[in-house]
Every structure is written in C-alpha cells, then in structure tokens.
Design a protein around this motif. Sequence first.
Motif, PDB file in Angstrom:
ATOM      1  N   LEU A  72       0.856  -1.183   0.000  1.00 33.12           N
ATOM      2  CA  LEU A  72       0.000   0.000   0.000  1.00 33.12           C
ATOM      3  C   LEU A  72       0.892   1.232   0.000  1.00 33.12           C
ATOM      4  CD1 LEU A  72      -2.859   1.268   0.199  1.00 33.12           C
ATOM      5  CD2 LEU A  72      -2.583   1.213   2.679  1.00 33.12           C
ATOM      6  N   LEU A  73       0.716   2.094  -0.994  1.00 34.22           N
ATOM      7  CA  LEU A  73       1.498   3.328  -1.102  1.00 34.22           C
ATOM      8  C   LEU A  73       0.609   4.525  -0.804  1.00 34.22           C
ATOM      9  CD1 LEU A  73       2.349   1.290  -3.693  1.00 34.22           C
ATOM     10  CD2 LEU A  73       4.110   3.049  -3.936  1.00 34.22           C
ATOM     11  N   ASN A  74       1.107   5.455   0.007  1.00 31.47           N
ATOM     12  CA  ASN A  74       0.415   6.699   0.298  1.00 31.47           C
ATOM     13  C   ASN A  74       1.294   7.874  -0.101  1.00 31.47           C
ATOM     14  OD1 ASN A  74      -2.245   6.410   2.014  1.00 31.47           O
ATOM     15  ND2 ASN A  74      -0.879   4.818   2.758  1.00 31.47           N
ATOM     16  N   LEU A  75       0.702   8.840  -0.773  1.00 28.83           N
ATOM     17  CA  LEU A  75       1.398  10.063  -1.167  1.00 28.83           C
ATOM     18  C   LEU A  75       0.793  11.228  -0.395  1.00 28.83           C
ATOM     19  CD1 LEU A  75       3.242  11.845  -2.922  1.00 28.83           C
ATOM     20  CD2 LEU A  75       1.506  11.720  -4.731  1.00 28.83           C
ATOM     21  N   TYR A  76       1.592  11.784   0.523  1.00 28.10           N
ATOM     22  CA  TYR A  76       1.179  12.946   1.316  1.00 28.10           C
ATOM     23  C   TYR A  76       1.833  14.185   0.699  1.00 28.10           C
ATOM     24  CZ  TYR A  76       0.101   9.252   4.704  1.00 28.10           C
ATOM     25  OH  TYR A  76      -0.378   8.126   5.327  1.00 28.10           O
ATOM     26  N   HIS A  77       1.034  15.127   0.264  1.00 28.66           N
ATOM     27  CA  HIS A  77       1.565  16.272  -0.464  1.00 28.66           C
ATOM     28  C   HIS A  77       2.304  17.261   0.431  1.00 28.66           C
ATOM     29  CE1 HIS A  77      -1.708  14.693  -3.026  1.00 28.66           C
ATOM     30  NE2 HIS A  77      -0.878  15.000  -4.002  1.00 28.66           N
ATOM     31  N   ASN A  78       1.898  17.353   1.691  1.00 28.54           N
ATOM     32  CA  ASN A  78       2.540  18.249   2.655  1.00 28.54           C
ATOM     33  C   ASN A  78       2.100  17.855   4.061  1.00 28.54           C
ATOM     34  OD1 ASN A  78      -0.086  19.566   3.117  1.00 28.54           O
ATOM     35  ND2 ASN A  78       0.260  20.498   1.118  1.00 28.54           N
ATOM     36  N   GLY A  79       2.518  18.636   5.051  1.00 26.76           N
ATOM     37  CA  GLY A  79       2.214  18.312   6.433  1.00 26.76           C
ATOM     38  C   GLY A  79       0.754  18.454   6.828  1.00 26.76           C
ATOM     39  N   ASP A  80      -0.055  19.085   5.981  1.00 26.34           N
ATOM     40  CA  ASP A  80      -1.485  19.180   6.263  1.00 26.34           C
ATOM     41  C   ASP A  80      -2.190  17.837   6.117  1.00 26.34           C
ATOM     42  OD1 ASP A  80      -1.466  21.899   6.845  1.00 26.34           O
ATOM     43  OD2 ASP A  80      -1.799  22.480   4.747  1.00 26.34           O
ATOM     44  N   GLU A  81      -1.534  16.902   5.430  1.00 26.38           N
ATOM     45  CA  GLU A  81      -2.104  15.579   5.219  1.00 26.38           C
ATOM     46  C   GLU A  81      -1.414  14.582   6.147  1.00 26.38           C
ATOM     47  OE1 GLU A  81      -2.700  16.589   0.479  1.00 26.38           O
ATOM     48  OE2 GLU A  81      -1.709  14.727   1.054  1.00 26.38           O
ATOM     49  N   GLY A  82      -2.214  13.790   6.838  1.00 24.28           N
ATOM     50  CA  GLY A  82      -1.659  12.817   7.770  1.00 24.28           C
ATOM     51  C   GLY A  82      -2.567  11.609   7.861  1.00 24.28           C
ATOM     52  N   MET A  83      -2.399  10.856   8.933  1.00 22.62           N
ATOM     53  CA  MET A  83      -3.214   9.664   9.156  1.00 22.62           C
ATOM     54  C   MET A  83      -3.540   9.593  10.636  1.00 22.62           C
ATOM     55  SD  MET A  83      -4.496   7.000   7.483  1.00 22.62           S
ATOM     56  CE  MET A  83      -3.439   6.705   6.067  1.00 22.62           C
ATOM     57  N   GLY A  84      -4.830   9.473  10.943  1.00 16.63           N
ATOM     58  CA  GLY A  84      -5.265   9.414  12.335  1.00 16.63           C
ATOM     59  C   GLY A  84      -4.913   8.089  12.994  1.00 16.63           C
ATOM     60  N   TRP A  85      -5.206   7.990  14.275  1.00 17.51           N
ATOM     61  CA  TRP A  85      -4.881   6.786  15.042  1.00 17.51           C
ATOM     62  C   TRP A  85      -5.652   5.583  14.506  1.00 17.51           C
ATOM     63  CZ3 TRP A  85      -0.776   6.946  17.939  1.00 17.51           C
ATOM     64  CH2 TRP A  85      -0.398   8.156  18.543  1.00 17.51           C
ATOM     65  N   HIS A  86      -4.928   4.494  14.246  1.00 17.28           N
ATOM     66  CA  HIS A  86      -5.540   3.282  13.726  1.00 17.28           C
ATOM     67  C   HIS A  86      -4.577   2.112  13.899  1.00 17.28           C
ATOM     68  CE1 HIS A  86      -2.883   4.356  10.419  1.00 17.28           C
ATOM     69  NE2 HIS A  86      -3.010   3.117   9.968  1.00 17.28           N
ATOM     70  N   SER A  87      -5.088   0.908  13.673  1.00 17.69           N
ATOM     71  CA  SER A  87      -4.265  -0.301  13.617  1.00 17.69           C
ATOM     72  C   SER A  87      -4.498  -0.968  12.266  1.00 17.69           C
ATOM     73  CB  SER A  87      -4.635  -1.277  14.736  1.00 17.69           C
ATOM     74  OG  SER A  87      -4.394  -0.718  16.002  1.00 17.69           O
ATOM     75  N   ASP A  88      -3.455  -1.583  11.732  1.00 16.21           N
ATOM     76  CA  ASP A  88      -3.589  -2.336  10.487  1.00 16.21           C
ATOM     77  C   ASP A  88      -4.001  -3.759  10.844  1.00 16.21           C
ATOM     78  OD1 ASP A  88      -2.785  -0.141   8.908  1.00 16.21           O
ATOM     79  OD2 ASP A  88      -0.683  -0.607   9.284  1.00 16.21           O
ATOM     80  N   ASP A  89      -5.290  -3.933  11.118  1.00 13.28           N
ATOM     81  CA  ASP A  89      -5.773  -5.218  11.616  1.00 13.28           C
ATOM     82  C   ASP A  89      -6.938  -5.755  10.789  1.00 13.28           C
ATOM     83  OD1 ASP A  89      -7.639  -3.342  12.341  1.00 13.28           O
ATOM     84  OD2 ASP A  89      -7.580  -3.772  14.492  1.00 13.28           O
ATOM     85  N   GLU A  90      -6.983  -5.388   9.499  1.00 13.40           N
ATOM     86  CA  GLU A  90      -8.036  -5.881   8.630  1.00 13.40           C
ATOM     87  C   GLU A  90      -7.945  -7.403   8.497  1.00 13.40           C
ATOM     88  OE1 GLU A  90      -5.995  -3.417   7.883  1.00 13.40           O
ATOM     89  OE2 GLU A  90      -7.272  -1.642   7.807  1.00 13.40           O
ATOM     90  N   LYS A  91      -9.089  -8.031   8.254  1.00 12.25           N
ATOM     91  CA  LYS A  91      -9.150  -9.490   8.267  1.00 12.25           C
ATOM     92  C   LYS A  91      -8.299 -10.125   7.177  1.00 12.25           C
ATOM     93  CE  LYS A  91     -13.364  -9.889   5.415  1.00 12.25           C
ATOM     94  NZ  LYS A  91     -13.412  -8.462   5.029  1.00 12.25           N
ATOM     95  N   GLU A  92      -8.016  -9.403   6.085  1.00  9.54           N
ATOM     96  CA  GLU A  92      -7.202  -9.969   5.006  1.00  9.54           C
ATOM     97  C   GLU A  92      -5.721 -10.065   5.358  1.00  9.54           C
ATOM     98  OE1 GLU A  92     -10.330  -7.414   2.731  1.00  9.54           O
ATOM     99  OE2 GLU A  92      -9.210  -7.325   4.607  1.00  9.54           O
ATOM    100  N   LEU A  93      -5.254  -9.285   6.327  1.00 11.71           N
ATOM    101  CA  LEU A  93      -3.841  -9.249   6.653  1.00 11.71           C
ATOM    102  C   LEU A  93      -3.427 -10.466   7.470  1.00 11.71           C
ATOM    103  CD1 LEU A  93      -3.371  -5.476   7.593  1.00 11.71           C
ATOM    104  CD2 LEU A  93      -2.682  -6.617   5.484  1.00 11.71           C
ATOM    105  N   ASP A  94      -2.283 -11.029   7.123  1.00 13.85           N
ATOM    106  CA  ASP A  94      -1.716 -12.140   7.879  1.00 13.85           C
ATOM    107  C   ASP A  94      -1.162 -11.583   9.192  1.00 13.85           C
ATOM    108  OD1 ASP A  94      -0.255 -14.216   8.938  1.00 13.85           O
ATOM    109  OD2 ASP A  94       0.647 -14.820   7.040  1.00 13.85           O
ATOM    110  N   ALA A  95      -1.810 -11.915  10.295  1.00 15.02           N
ATOM    111  CA  ALA A  95      -1.438 -11.354  11.601  1.00 15.02           C
ATOM    112  C   ALA A  95      -0.114 -11.890  12.116  1.00 15.02           C
ATOM    113  CB  ALA A  95      -2.545 -11.629  12.619  1.00 15.02           C
TER     114      ALA A  95
END
Length: 207
Positions: free
Chosen positions: A112-135
Amino acid sequence: MQNVLFDRLNSSDPICLLEKNGRAEYFHHFYASDESDHLYTNLLSSVSWSADEIKMFGKLITTTRKVAWVGDPDCRYTYSGMQKEPQVWTKELLHMKHQLERTTGHTYNSCLLNLYHNGDEGMGWHSDDEKELDATSPIASISLGARRKFAFRHKLDKKTVSVFLEHGSLLIMHPPIQEYWQHSLLKTKTVTSPRINLTFRKIITRL
C-alpha cells in the motif's frame, strides 16, 4: 501517559522503539540518499495514484492524499469499507520487495502506497488489523521524501512512542503490534514538501 520521542537517530543498526506487546525496529538509512532520491522520483510516475475514498459514519469521504495498491493478482484488500484491486508490480517495487524479504525473513505479496503532499495531510490513530492481513507477518514500512513524525499509542495504558521517519528509512512492525498498539502520521504546518510511504504486507488469499 508516558511519551517517548526518538529524534535524529544516526546509527546504522536498527533501533528498537517498542518494549512490550510487539516489536518495532527502525533503520534510519535503509537506502542511501541517491537511491532514495531515485526511488522517490520513479514512484511518482510509475504507479497509478488516485484519491482515497473511505466510509465514515455512513458517508463517503474523498481524501486529499493519494494512494496506490500494488500486489499479486489475487491480493484484493478492503479497508474503511472500500475494496482495492491491485496494480501490477513495477520493476522497482519488486526489487524493494525482495530486499525487504531478505532483511525480515518474511515474504510479502502486496504494498500500500500513500502520497502525502505536505504536512497538512496525515493519518489518524488506527491499527492495520483488517481481516485480510496475515497477523503473523510483520509490516515493513519505507519512507521517501519529507521527514515526518510518526507515533505509536498503546491501546490500554495510552503510552506513546514517537519517531521522525527520514528519507530512505525503514520501520518494521512485528506482531502482535497491531493487536495492542495504534499508530498515526501526525500533521504539521512546518512540512511543505511531499512524502511517499510504502507498507509491504502479506495478504491472506482465498480461492
């Protein structure tokens, strides 16, 4: 709540950021400066970027950051209520994947690639725990471009651990981090240049 900040880490050896409920290793310069520059420039044009769409409180929200989902043909991925169909691996992404597999001793079938154009763009609190991911598999995160502050927060005691992710750095999140910790890319007004983040993952595929 205890807050720990790692800043200006210059050792070539990995730094252990978390001490309990999983392990996070940080490599300050996984890629040399010139190779980091090449990868950053190449990825801007070699993958197909699009605005992300997520469902929040029943509404469809279009983000300002751009995303790309790359992987093996059967690696469909659903997060925030939206399913992603994979783009094909590029030559550079395959090379990065093989390097990370040698470093971590684990295999990856998607990124998964994310392109953040500047510091105004970020990512809130979360966990990468979707059911498809190998835990049982770590997530390997590469940062290219602007230096950004990244933080972990424990789900129970709320302890936070922060690190500045540098151009060409690698962060490996080992299980069971996603079960016990959340993470966030913090917004800031001081960063005006773009950043690309790549998280190499292992998806559980079903026939």
